[in-house]
Design a protein around this motif. Sequence first.
Motif, PDB file in Angstrom:
ATOM      1  N   VAL A  52       0.866  -1.186   0.000  1.00 47.93           N
ATOM      2  CA  VAL A  52       0.000   0.000   0.000  1.00 47.93           C
ATOM      3  C   VAL A  52       0.903   1.236   0.000  1.00 47.93           C
ATOM      4  CG1 VAL A  52      -1.740   1.285   1.291  1.00 47.93           C
ATOM      5  CG2 VAL A  52      -1.870  -1.210   1.196  1.00 47.93           C
ATOM      6  N   GLU A  53       0.766   2.070  -1.037  1.00 46.42           N
ATOM      7  CA  GLU A  53       1.649   3.224  -1.226  1.00 46.42           C
ATOM      8  C   GLU A  53       1.015   4.467  -0.598  1.00 46.42           C
ATOM      9  OE1 GLU A  53       4.825   3.659  -2.744  1.00 46.42           O
ATOM     10  OE2 GLU A  53       4.386   5.510  -1.658  1.00 46.42           O
ATOM     11  N   THR A  54       1.693   5.055   0.375  1.00 49.26           N
ATOM     12  CA  THR A  54       1.112   6.226   1.042  1.00 49.26           C
ATOM     13  C   THR A  54       2.011   7.461   0.951  1.00 49.26           C
ATOM     14  OG1 THR A  54       1.965   5.356   3.120  1.00 49.26           O
ATOM     15  CG2 THR A  54      -0.356   4.935   2.667  1.00 49.26           C
ATOM     16  N   THR A  55       3.040   7.381   0.116  1.00 52.77           N
ATOM     17  CA  THR A  55       3.903   8.554  -0.082  1.00 52.77           C
ATOM     18  C   THR A  55       3.725   9.127  -1.480  1.00 52.77           C
ATOM     19  OG1 THR A  55       5.525   7.581   1.402  1.00 52.77           O
ATOM     20  CG2 THR A  55       6.291   9.386   0.003  1.00 52.77           C
ATOM     21  N   PHE A  56       3.951   8.293  -2.477  1.00 54.08           N
ATOM     22  CA  PHE A  56       3.823   8.750  -3.864  1.00 54.08           C
ATOM     23  C   PHE A  56       2.357   8.737  -4.290  1.00 54.08           C
ATOM     24  CE2 PHE A  56       8.150   6.996  -3.653  1.00 54.08           C
ATOM     25  CZ  PHE A  56       8.862   8.100  -4.092  1.00 54.08           C
ATOM     26  N   THR A  57       2.075   9.495  -5.373  1.00 53.09           N
ATOM     27  CA  THR A  57       0.703   9.634  -5.858  1.00 53.09           C
ATOM     28  C   THR A  57       0.622   9.240  -7.316  1.00 53.09           C
ATOM     29  OG1 THR A  57       0.309  11.427  -4.309  1.00 53.09           O
ATOM     30  CG2 THR A  57      -1.129  11.351  -6.236  1.00 53.09           C
ATOM     31  N   ARG A  58      -0.363   8.425  -7.671  1.00 54.48           N
ATOM     32  CA  ARG A  58      -0.561   8.096  -9.090  1.00 54.48           C
ATOM     33  C   ARG A  58      -1.452   9.126  -9.778  1.00 54.48           C
ATOM     34  NH1 ARG A  58      -4.643   6.068 -11.910  1.00 54.48           N
ATOM     35  NH2 ARG A  58      -4.104   5.223 -13.954  1.00 54.48           N
ATOM     36  N   GLY A 104       1.775   8.961 -19.795  1.00 52.46           N
ATOM     37  CA  GLY A 104       2.364   9.664 -18.648  1.00 52.46           C
ATOM     38  C   GLY A 104       1.985   9.047 -17.312  1.00 52.46           C
ATOM     39  N   ASN A 105       0.780   8.492 -17.208  1.00 53.51           N
ATOM     40  CA  ASN A 105       0.382   7.857 -15.942  1.00 53.51           C
ATOM     41  C   ASN A 105       1.311   6.690 -15.622  1.00 53.51           C
ATOM     42  OD1 ASN A 105      -1.792   9.550 -15.650  1.00 53.51           O
ATOM     43  ND2 ASN A 105      -3.271   8.113 -16.510  1.00 53.51           N
ATOM     44  N   TYR A 106       1.704   5.987 -16.671  1.00 49.06           N
ATOM     45  CA  TYR A 106       2.559   4.806 -16.474  1.00 49.06           C
ATOM     46  C   TYR A 106       3.992   5.258 -16.187  1.00 49.06           C
ATOM     47  CZ  TYR A 106      -1.546   2.272 -17.806  1.00 49.06           C
ATOM     48  OH  TYR A 106      -2.822   1.768 -17.805  1.00 49.06           O
ATOM     49  N   ALA A 107       4.435   6.308 -16.904  1.00 49.20           N
ATOM     50  CA  ALA A 107       5.796   6.832 -16.669  1.00 49.20           C
ATOM     51  C   ALA A 107       5.935   7.278 -15.210  1.00 49.20           C
ATOM     52  CB  ALA A 107       6.067   7.994 -17.613  1.00 49.20           C
ATOM     53  N   ALA A 108       4.912   7.976 -14.710  1.00 48.30           N
ATOM     54  CA  ALA A 108       4.984   8.504 -13.345  1.00 48.30           C
ATOM     55  C   ALA A 108       4.979   7.396 -12.296  1.00 48.30           C
ATOM     56  CB  ALA A 108       3.808   9.456 -13.114  1.00 48.30           C
ATOM     57  N   SER A 109       4.463   6.232 -12.680  1.00 51.39           N
ATOM     58  CA  SER A 109       4.365   5.151 -11.690  1.00 51.39           C
ATOM     59  C   SER A 109       5.650   4.316 -11.608  1.00 51.39           C
ATOM     60  CB  SER A 109       3.189   4.224 -12.045  1.00 51.39           C
ATOM     61  OG  SER A 109       3.529   3.427 -13.163  1.00 51.39           O
ATOM     62  N   LEU A 110       6.560   4.529 -12.565  1.00 50.36           N
ATOM     63  CA  LEU A 110       7.713   3.622 -12.644  1.00 50.36           C
ATOM     64  C   LEU A 110       8.634   3.735 -11.419  1.00 50.36           C
ATOM     65  CD1 LEU A 110       8.649   3.948 -16.434  1.00 50.36           C
ATOM     66  CD2 LEU A 110       7.373   2.117 -15.320  1.00 50.36           C
ATOM     67  N   GLN A 127      10.804   1.237  -6.483  1.00 52.33           N
ATOM     68  CA  GLN A 127      11.164   1.210  -5.058  1.00 52.33           C
ATOM     69  C   GLN A 127      10.514   0.005  -4.381  1.00 52.33           C
ATOM     70  OE1 GLN A 127      13.318   3.377  -5.894  1.00 52.33           O
ATOM     71  NE2 GLN A 127      13.244   4.542  -4.035  1.00 52.33           N
ATOM     72  N   ALA A 128       9.242  -0.213  -4.726  1.00 50.64           N
ATOM     73  CA  ALA A 128       8.520  -1.345  -4.115  1.00 50.64           C
ATOM     74  C   ALA A 128       9.127  -2.670  -4.569  1.00 50.64           C
ATOM     75  CB  ALA A 128       7.040  -1.276  -4.492  1.00 50.64           C
ATOM     76  N   GLN A 129       9.500  -2.727  -5.856  1.00 49.57           N
ATOM     77  CA  GLN A 129      10.084  -3.975  -6.366  1.00 49.57           C
ATOM     78  C   GLN A 129      11.420  -4.263  -5.685  1.00 49.57           C
ATOM     79  OE1 GLN A 129       9.618  -3.013 -10.503  1.00 49.57           O
ATOM     80  NE2 GLN A 129       7.447  -3.569 -10.402  1.00 49.57           N
ATOM     81  N   LYS A 130      12.188  -3.198  -5.440  1.00 52.30           N
ATOM     82  CA  LYS A 130      13.474  -3.394  -4.734  1.00 52.30           C
ATOM     83  C   LYS A 130      13.239  -3.955  -3.338  1.00 52.30           C
ATOM     84  CE  LYS A 130      16.436   0.132  -6.786  1.00 52.30           C
ATOM     85  NZ  LYS A 130      16.758   1.552  -6.608  1.00 52.30           N
ATOM     86  N   ALA A 131      12.098  -3.587  -2.752  1.00 46.17           N
ATOM     87  CA  ALA A 131      11.778  -4.076  -1.399  1.00 46.17           C
ATOM     88  C   ALA A 131      11.077  -5.439  -1.441  1.00 46.17           C
ATOM     89  CB  ALA A 131      10.906  -3.046  -0.691  1.00 46.17           C
ATOM     90  N   GLY A 132      10.917  -6.009  -2.647  1.00 44.06           N
ATOM     91  CA  GLY A 132      10.391  -7.373  -2.750  1.00 44.06           C
ATOM     92  C   GLY A 132       8.922  -7.487  -3.121  1.00 44.06           C
TER      93      GLY A 132
END
Length: 355
Positions: A179-185, A198-204, A209-214
Motif C-alpha cells: 500500500v503506497e502512502t507517499t507517492f501519488t498516481r 504519462g500515468n505509467y511513466a509517473a508510476s515507474l 522502489q517497491a520492487q526493490k523491497a520485494g
Amino acid sequence: MKTQLALPITKVQNSRIAETDFSNLVFGRTISDHMFVADYKNGEWCDARIVPYASLNLNPANATLHYGQSIFEGLKAYRNEEGKILIFRADANWRRLNESAERMCMPELPEEIFMEGLTQLIDLDRNWVPTAKGASLYIRPFMFATDDYIGVKPSDTYTFIILTCPVGNYYNKPVSVKVETTFTRATEGGTGAAKTAGNYAASLYPARQAQKAGYDQLLWTDGKSHSKIEESGTMNIMFKINGKLITAPTHTGTILKGITRDSVIQLAKDWNEPLEERFLTVSELETALQEGTFEEAFGTGTAATIAHVQRINVNGKDYDLPQKPTDAFSHRVLAELDGIKYGLVQDPHKWILSV
Ligand code: COI
C-alpha cells in the motif's frame, strides 16, 4: 450486409512465426507479423492500411517525445476449440480509447476504423493466436501525436496503430503488493482515468522502489489523504471482506475504468454476490487483516486477467494471506471469464466478437 472497409494490405515477405517459441512467451516481447496504421491530418483520418510490423521514422521534434500526447488500449483474442478467433469486449476498448483521446486533446477515432482495422489485422495474423491453455493474443491499439513541433499545444496530426503479440500470463504467480502512502498516481482533476503514457511513466519510480523491497506492485491510495485504496497501476483491485466484494468506484476520475473490472462486477451481479463499489480505507484493510474478516484480494486487468494477491504490506507490516479455498470468488470468476473468452460457456452479455 455491412461491407468491409477496403484496407490496402501489404504482407510480409517472410513470416517470423516459424522462429517464434510459443512455449516460452514473455509478455510484450514478440510482436506478430503485421500492424494496422491510420493517420490523422487536415482534420480527418486517412490512409488506413495494414503493413508489415516495422520501425517508424521519427523526427526528433515529434511532439509525443516532448509532451507525451499518447494513449493506448489493451485487449485480447483467444482461439476456441474449432479454431475460431474470439475477441473480448473490443467495443468497450474503442469507447475507452475515445474517452482517453478527449482528455488528452486528441481526435476521436471512428468505430469503423477501430473495428475493421482490428478484425482484418487479427484475421491476417490469426496463426499468431496461441493454442496453449491460458495463452492469448494481446492486442495493443495506441494513438500518438506526430507534429514535428516543439511549442506546447495539442498536435494537429496523429497516428493510430494496432500491434498484436502472443502472450502467456502477465503475472506467473500470485502477487505481493504494498500500500503506497507517499507517492501519488492520480489526483482529482488529473489524468488518472485516461489510459495515457504519462500515468505509467509517473508510476515507474515508486513501483521500482517497491520492487526493490520485494513487492510486485503497489496499491495506490488517493493523492489527497493517502487513506483510500484506488488501484494497482497494471490492474484494478478488488477485496473480499466479511462476505462482501469491495472495489473502488471510478467517479473521481482517478481510477482507470478497467474492462475486466467491469466484467467481474457484471458477473458478481449476475451471481447475486454482495458487492460494494466504494473506497476501502487503509485502516479498514488493516483491521480486516488483523481481525480475520479479510477473505481475499485480487487484481483485474486485461494483461493481468485475475491476479491473485498473496501478500499485502500495510503501514510497513507484511500480511501473508491464507491459501484461498478452491471455490473462492476469484477462482470462480476467473474460470467463468476464461470460459467465455475461449467460447466454452454461454456469453450472455455479448462480450465476444468472433473472427
Ligand atoms: C492491460 O492490461 O492491457 C494494460 O494496459 C496494463 C499494462 C500495464 C500491461
